[in-house]
Design a protein around this motif. Sequence first.
Motif, PDB file in Angstrom:
ATOM      1  N   THR A 167       0.879  -1.196   0.135  1.00  0.00           N
ATOM      2  CA  THR A 167       0.281   0.002  -0.513  1.00  0.00           C
ATOM      3  C   THR A 167       0.959   1.472  -0.143  1.00  0.00           C
ATOM      4  O   THR A 167       0.814   2.176  -0.692  1.00  0.00           O
ATOM      5  CB  THR A 167      -0.550   0.376   1.175  1.00  0.00           C
ATOM      6  N   ILE A 168       1.685   1.413   0.583  1.00  0.00           N
ATOM      7  CA  ILE A 168       2.124   2.443   0.610  1.00  0.00           C
ATOM      8  C   ILE A 168       3.650   2.293  -0.659  1.00  0.00           C
ATOM      9  O   ILE A 168       3.723   4.348  -0.985  1.00  0.00           O
ATOM     10  CB  ILE A 168       3.812   2.279   1.772  1.00  0.00           C
ATOM     11  N   ALA A 169       3.869   1.409  -0.616  1.00  0.00           N
ATOM     12  CA  ALA A 169       4.561   1.647  -2.721  1.00  0.00           C
ATOM     13  C   ALA A 169       3.279   1.967  -2.973  1.00  0.00           C
ATOM     14  O   ALA A 169       4.308   3.095  -4.561  1.00  0.00           O
ATOM     15  CB  ALA A 169       4.920  -0.337  -2.309  1.00  0.00           C
ATOM     16  N   CYS A 170       2.766   1.699  -3.632  1.00  0.00           N
ATOM     17  CA  CYS A 170       1.223   2.579  -4.463  1.00  0.00           C
ATOM     18  C   CYS A 170       1.461   3.853  -4.839  1.00  0.00           C
ATOM     19  O   CYS A 170       0.872   4.638  -6.059  1.00  0.00           O
ATOM     20  CB  CYS A 170       0.432   2.028  -4.044  1.00  0.00           C
ATOM     21  N   ALA A 171       1.774   4.758  -3.534  1.00  0.00           N
ATOM     22  CA  ALA A 171       1.659   6.168  -3.088  1.00  0.00           C
ATOM     23  C   ALA A 171       2.030   7.119  -3.857  1.00  0.00           C
ATOM     24  O   ALA A 171       1.775   7.663  -5.055  1.00  0.00           O
ATOM     25  CB  ALA A 171       1.873   6.440  -1.964  1.00  0.00           C
ATOM     26  N   GLY A 172       3.618   6.753  -4.529  1.00  0.00           N
ATOM     27  CA  GLY A 172       4.563   7.407  -4.925  1.00  0.00           C
ATOM     28  C   GLY A 172       3.650   7.164  -6.587  1.00  0.00           C
ATOM     29  O   GLY A 172       2.990   7.975  -7.101  1.00  0.00           O
ATOM     30  N   PRO A 173       3.901   5.810  -7.367  1.00  0.00           N
ATOM     31  CA  PRO A 173       2.631   6.293  -8.593  1.00  0.00           C
ATOM     32  C   PRO A 173       1.755   6.482  -8.808  1.00  0.00           C
ATOM     33  O   PRO A 173       0.924   7.459  -9.326  1.00  0.00           O
ATOM     34  CB  PRO A 173       2.977   4.587  -8.633  1.00  0.00           C
ATOM     35  N   PHE A 174       0.675   6.438  -7.893  1.00  0.00           N
ATOM     36  CA  PHE A 174      -0.601   6.855  -7.817  1.00  0.00           C
ATOM     37  C   PHE A 174      -0.290   7.983  -7.581  1.00  0.00           C
ATOM     38  O   PHE A 174      -1.206   8.647  -8.270  1.00  0.00           O
ATOM     39  CB  PHE A 174      -1.261   6.121  -6.261  1.00  0.00           C
ATOM     40  N   SER A 221       9.622  -3.295 -13.668  1.00  0.00           N
ATOM     41  CA  SER A 221       7.872  -4.688 -13.141  1.00  0.00           C
ATOM     42  C   SER A 221       8.457  -5.267 -12.755  1.00  0.00           C
ATOM     43  O   SER A 221       7.922  -6.202 -12.262  1.00  0.00           O
ATOM     44  CB  SER A 221       6.428  -4.453 -14.332  1.00  0.00           C
ATOM     45  N   PHE A 222       9.896  -5.932 -13.016  1.00  0.00           N
ATOM     46  CA  PHE A 222      10.109  -7.352 -12.843  1.00  0.00           C
ATOM     47  C   PHE A 222      11.584  -7.381 -11.503  1.00  0.00           C
ATOM     48  O   PHE A 222      12.049  -7.717 -11.828  1.00  0.00           O
ATOM     49  CB  PHE A 222      10.185  -8.140 -13.967  1.00  0.00           C
ATOM     50  N   GLN A 223      11.733  -5.914 -11.204  1.00  0.00           N
ATOM     51  CA  GLN A 223      12.648  -5.194 -10.137  1.00  0.00           C
ATOM     52  C   GLN A 223      12.336  -5.856  -9.163  1.00  0.00           C
ATOM     53  O   GLN A 223      10.779  -5.819  -8.702  1.00  0.00           O
ATOM     54  CB  GLN A 223      13.026  -3.854 -10.412  1.00  0.00           C
ATOM     55  N   ALA A 224      12.982  -6.809  -8.290  1.00  0.00           N
ATOM     56  CA  ALA A 224      12.918  -7.369  -7.073  1.00  0.00           C
ATOM     57  C   ALA A 224      12.721  -5.901  -6.118  1.00  0.00           C
ATOM     58  O   ALA A 224      11.968  -5.642  -4.963  1.00  0.00           O
ATOM     59  CB  ALA A 224      14.131  -8.059  -6.526  1.00  0.00           C
ATOM     60  N   HIS A 225      12.743  -4.880  -6.316  1.00  0.00           N
ATOM     61  CA  HIS A 225      13.236  -4.363  -5.024  1.00  0.00           C
ATOM     62  C   HIS A 225      12.045  -2.951  -6.212  1.00  0.00           C
ATOM     63  O   HIS A 225      10.728  -2.798  -6.635  1.00  0.00           O
ATOM     64  CB  HIS A 225      14.238  -3.187  -4.805  1.00  0.00           C
ATOM     65  N   PHE A 228       7.499  -0.913  -7.653  1.00  0.00           N
ATOM     66  CA  PHE A 228       6.025  -1.756  -8.441  1.00  0.00           C
ATOM     67  C   PHE A 228       6.979  -3.523  -7.916  1.00  0.00           C
ATOM     68  O   PHE A 228       6.000  -4.183  -7.294  1.00  0.00           O
ATOM     69  CB  PHE A 228       6.182  -2.048  -9.696  1.00  0.00           C
ATOM     70  N   GLY A 229       8.419  -3.312  -7.032  1.00  0.00           N
ATOM     71  CA  GLY A 229       8.236  -5.052  -6.994  1.00  0.00           C
ATOM     72  C   GLY A 229       8.378  -4.501  -4.896  1.00  0.00           C
ATOM     73  O   GLY A 229       8.025  -6.414  -4.882  1.00  0.00           O
ATOM     74  N   ASN A 230       7.814  -4.018  -5.088  1.00  0.00           N
ATOM     75  CA  ASN A 230       7.510  -4.179  -3.474  1.00  0.00           C
ATOM     76  C   ASN A 230       5.971  -4.055  -3.304  1.00  0.00           C
ATOM     77  O   ASN A 230       5.251  -5.123  -2.474  1.00  0.00           O
ATOM     78  CB  ASN A 230       7.545  -3.026  -2.441  1.00  0.00           C
ATOM     79  N   ILE A 231       5.283  -3.973  -4.322  1.00  0.00           N
ATOM     80  CA  ILE A 231       3.702  -4.141  -4.791  1.00  0.00           C
ATOM     81  C   ILE A 231       4.025  -5.641  -5.310  1.00  0.00           C
ATOM     82  O   ILE A 231       3.197  -6.238  -4.394  1.00  0.00           O
ATOM     83  CB  ILE A 231       3.466  -2.965  -5.772  1.00  0.00           C
ATOM     84  N   TRP A 240       3.642  -9.652 -14.181  1.00  0.00           N
ATOM     85  CA  TRP A 240       3.479  -9.187 -15.774  1.00  0.00           C
ATOM     86  C   TRP A 240       2.126  -9.093 -15.240  1.00  0.00           C
ATOM     87  O   TRP A 240       1.680  -7.741 -16.764  1.00  0.00           O
ATOM     88  CB  TRP A 240       3.045 -10.918 -16.293  1.00  0.00           C
ATOM     89  N   TRP A 241       1.047  -8.951 -14.903  1.00  0.00           N
ATOM     90  CA  TRP A 241       0.188  -8.174 -14.094  1.00  0.00           C
ATOM     91  C   TRP A 241       0.411  -6.322 -14.803  1.00  0.00           C
ATOM     92  O   TRP A 241      -0.411  -5.729 -15.276  1.00  0.00           O
ATOM     93  CB  TRP A 241      -0.950  -7.683 -13.270  1.00  0.00           C
ATOM     94  N   ILE A 242       1.186  -5.836 -13.906  1.00  0.00           N
ATOM     95  CA  ILE A 242       1.469  -4.571 -13.919  1.00  0.00           C
ATOM     96  C   ILE A 242       2.541  -4.432 -15.050  1.00  0.00           C
ATOM     97  O   ILE A 242       2.024  -3.529 -15.428  1.00  0.00           O
ATOM     98  CB  ILE A 242       2.434  -4.352 -12.517  1.00  0.00           C
ATOM     99  N   PHE A 243       2.548  -5.010 -15.611  1.00  0.00           N
ATOM    100  CA  PHE A 243       4.077  -4.494 -17.120  1.00  0.00           C
ATOM    101  C   PHE A 243       2.664  -4.738 -17.918  1.00  0.00           C
ATOM    102  O   PHE A 243       2.693  -3.301 -18.688  1.00  0.00           O
ATOM    103  CB  PHE A 243       5.092  -6.058 -17.154  1.00  0.00           C
ATOM    104  N   ILE A 244       1.845  -5.633 -18.066  1.00  0.00           N
ATOM    105  CA  ILE A 244       1.190  -5.122 -19.840  1.00  0.00           C
ATOM    106  C   ILE A 244       0.097  -4.555 -19.532  1.00  0.00           C
ATOM    107  O   ILE A 244      -0.338  -3.675 -20.088  1.00  0.00           O
ATOM    108  CB  ILE A 244       0.543  -7.221 -19.393  1.00  0.00           C
TER     109      ILE A 244
END
Length: 343
Positions: A167-174, A221-225, A228-231, A240-244
């Motif tokens: 949830t915290i990781a989503c805040a920036g992109p959102f 999208s495929f990074q471990a950190h 999106f990695g945290n998400i 792949w869901w995020i990437f596509i």
Amino acid sequence: MSGSIPKIILGSITFFLVAIGLFLLFAITMEVLETSRVLCVILGIFVVYSACILPAIDRRVERSKSGDEDTGNRRYRVKKENGLKIQKRRRYWDLISYLALLTGTFVVVYLVVLLMHELSHSLLAVLLGAKQDPLDIVYGSWIGSHWDENVDYTSLFATGKGTLAATIACAGPFSNILLFIITAWILSIKAMKNHPRIFHCIFWTCIVTFSMVFEYVYTRSFQAHDDFGNITHGLGISPWWIFITGTILGIIALYYIITQLLPTYLAIVIPNNRLLQYTAVSFFSFIIFLFYIGLRITNYPDVPEWWCGVSGIAALFIVPFLASPARGWVKRRMKADFWERNL
């Protein structure tokens, strides 16, 4: 004599601001050189392509289509005082000044949007009890490297709070997505076309915030950190869901920017100046496809991120050709915005 003093002061301020802008442009170029000499060579080729090759191609195409301009097109041409062409010295000064303006605008907007991105993470972390001080973030360099929201995601995952971390990781992109929607909507307001300076600032804010989130989706999208990695880790979903999904939505947004916002910007901010219009389109392409996406070749050399960077470099050359101010569809769009503004 007294009347010339304000002009001298204004000229001095203008010269000073241009000098700052050119210094920032030089610093960005040096940053690219330090990151990768190959990318610096690509940047040099792109400059030659944008300044010489593309305009030459467009001039040849336009000459081959001579006689297709109607009265409306002739009225939309560059207005020449007393039938004289603009002197080359003046053209070069306009180009240098506009380049400095673009660079200065980009650096300021970039840092503001980046700060907003990191503070969005940090503020939500405070609200959710994951940290204490929302201003306690890692302030990186002015070029945007080494910034971080300073949230201990490792501890959150270790204590079984993966959903909270996501949830915290989503805040920036959102926050970037929200800012893009707001700025794109503001740019679509008819009254905004009567304020070219404000339109200029909001347009580049829109471009920067879009580029930031699109680059995240497209190359990380495929990074471990990272965000999106945290998400994906926190929610236990495939990247792949995020990437596509993100790539499809990003391409749709990019299409809207290129076909709607960019021609409007050319018509409102720099009308009747083909040289500056070429500069704006090239700078637009540089920001999205080299500064954001292309640079990821060296930062993230793994597949598919590496191939995403290569596609960005390909788009670096393709987009200015397709969205050139000499293209028929761009000229029609600019003319429509030009007349709408002057009605």
